[in-house]
Enzyme design. Structure first.
Site, short mmCIF file in Angstrom:
data_model
loop_
_atom_site.label_atom_id
_atom_site.label_comp_id
_atom_site.label_asym_id
_atom_site.label_seq_id
_atom_site.Cartn_x
_atom_site.Cartn_y
_atom_site.Cartn_z
N SER A 1 0.85 -1.20 0.00
CA SER A 1 0.00 0.00 0.00
C SER A 1 0.88 1.24 0.00
CB SER A 1 -0.92 0.02 1.24
OG SER A 1 -0.15 0.08 2.43
N LEU B 1 3.22 4.33 -0.23
CA LEU B 1 4.40 4.65 -1.02
C LEU B 1 4.96 3.42 -1.72
CD1 LEU B 1 6.32 7.07 1.40
CD2 LEU B 1 4.47 7.57 -0.21
N SER C 1 12.04 10.21 6.02
CA SER C 1 10.98 11.20 6.19
C SER C 1 11.64 12.55 6.42
CB SER C 1 10.10 10.84 7.39
OG SER C 1 9.23 11.91 7.74
N TYR D 1 9.14 7.96 16.36
CA TYR D 1 9.17 7.82 14.90
C TYR D 1 10.29 8.67 14.32
CZ TYR D 1 7.71 8.35 10.02
OH TYR D 1 7.68 8.38 8.64
N LYS E 1 13.86 7.52 12.38
CA LYS E 1 14.26 8.01 11.06
C LYS E 1 15.61 8.73 11.14
CE LYS E 1 10.66 6.56 8.74
NZ LYS E 1 10.78 5.51 7.72
N THR F 1 -1.44 9.00 1.86
CA THR F 1 -1.49 7.55 2.08
C THR F 1 -2.19 7.28 3.41
OG1 THR F 1 0.58 7.40 3.33
CG2 THR F 1 0.73 7.36 0.91
#
Length: 264
Positions: A16, A18, A141, A154, A158, A189
């Site tokens: 799903s 990207l 990101s 998160y 990254k 998304t």
């Protein structure tokens, strides 16, 4: 610029968002695809959407199951004898204040986003080194370059990817291997719906800014161009990508802007 026809491209998180967008654009380039995620039914749907003359293979993969990686890498190599491009796209986001985020949730974010990614890469690298060519792509990101409220772990996962893959780039450049870090901004998304809350449950709703971001199709076109040019780092989004430069050169202004922004 390099073409992708007949190249073997392994995409994680391909069911799903990207990952799907990248599968579709690379299929149009007649690349051979290896599509991975945990959800075989969704992978089948993506495979059916792909066009082009290249092969489309499905290989289920759970980034938290590192003990299975040797077998999975062997399977991936068995399809065509090589992995020309590994696109590390599998990951999960977060929407929770740091003070409330449970330790097991923070660990899961790192297991999926960081440890699973670097271990899969480590196990693919010997086959690239043996051939003296290859390309490692990491989907990071813009918050891999700066922090943002509700995304502490998160963002940290990254940031960790940048440190690891910036270092790896130096180590493998003499082996003919490129490393590209792609930093998306807001893309339309399901990432915000699936983002983990403080107790590990999905948020279940789309953020307002995510809903107004680039379409997956726009992202796919831009990321294909960045990978074709073997860019070391690329920022893909709208106005939010400017935050990378504002944070670097005007950190106090950046802090004021984010403090006054509605962050969801």
């Amino acid at each position: 610029m390099a073409g992708f026809e007949n190249k073997w491209i392994w995409i994680t998180g391909a069911s799903s968002g990207l990952g799907r967008a990248m599968a579709l654009v690379f299929s149009k380039e007649n690349a051979n695809l290896i599509l991975s995620s945990r959800n075989v039914d969704k992978l089948e749907d993506v495979r059916n959407e792909c066009t082009g003359t290249g092969r489309k293979e499905i290989l289920t993969l759970d980034l938290q199951s590192e003990s299975e990686f040797p077998e999975k890498v062997d399977q991936a190599l068995s399809f065509g004898g090589a992995i020309d491009i590994l696109i590390n796209n599998g990951g999960i986001s977060q929407r929770a204040q740091a003070v409330n985020t449970q330790p097991e949730v923070a660990r899961k974010l790192f297991e999926v986003n960081f440890f699973g990614t670097i271990e899969l890469t480590r196990q693919v690298l010997p086959s690239m080194i043996d051939r003296n060519r290859g390309h490692i792509v990491v989907i990071s990101s813009v918050v891999g370059k700066f922090g943002s409220p509700l995304r502490s772990t998160y963002s940290a996962s990254k940031h960790a990817l940048h440190g690891y893959f910036d270092s790896l780039r130096f180590e493998v450049q003499d082996n003919g291997i490129d490393v590209s870090i792609i930093c998306p901004g807001f893309i339309q998304t399901e990432v915000s719906r699936n983002a983990l809350t403080a107790n590990g449950n999905p948020q279940g709703k789309m953020d307002n800014k995510t809903s107004k971001g680039l379409t997956p199709e726009e992202f796919g076109s831009k990321v294909l161009n960045a990978i074709r040019k073997r860019k070391k780092e690329a920022y893909i989004g709208k106005y939010e990508v400017l935050g990378v430069h504002v944070k670097r050169f005007l950190p106090n202004l950046f802090h004021k802007i984010i403090s006054r922004s509605e962050v969801t």
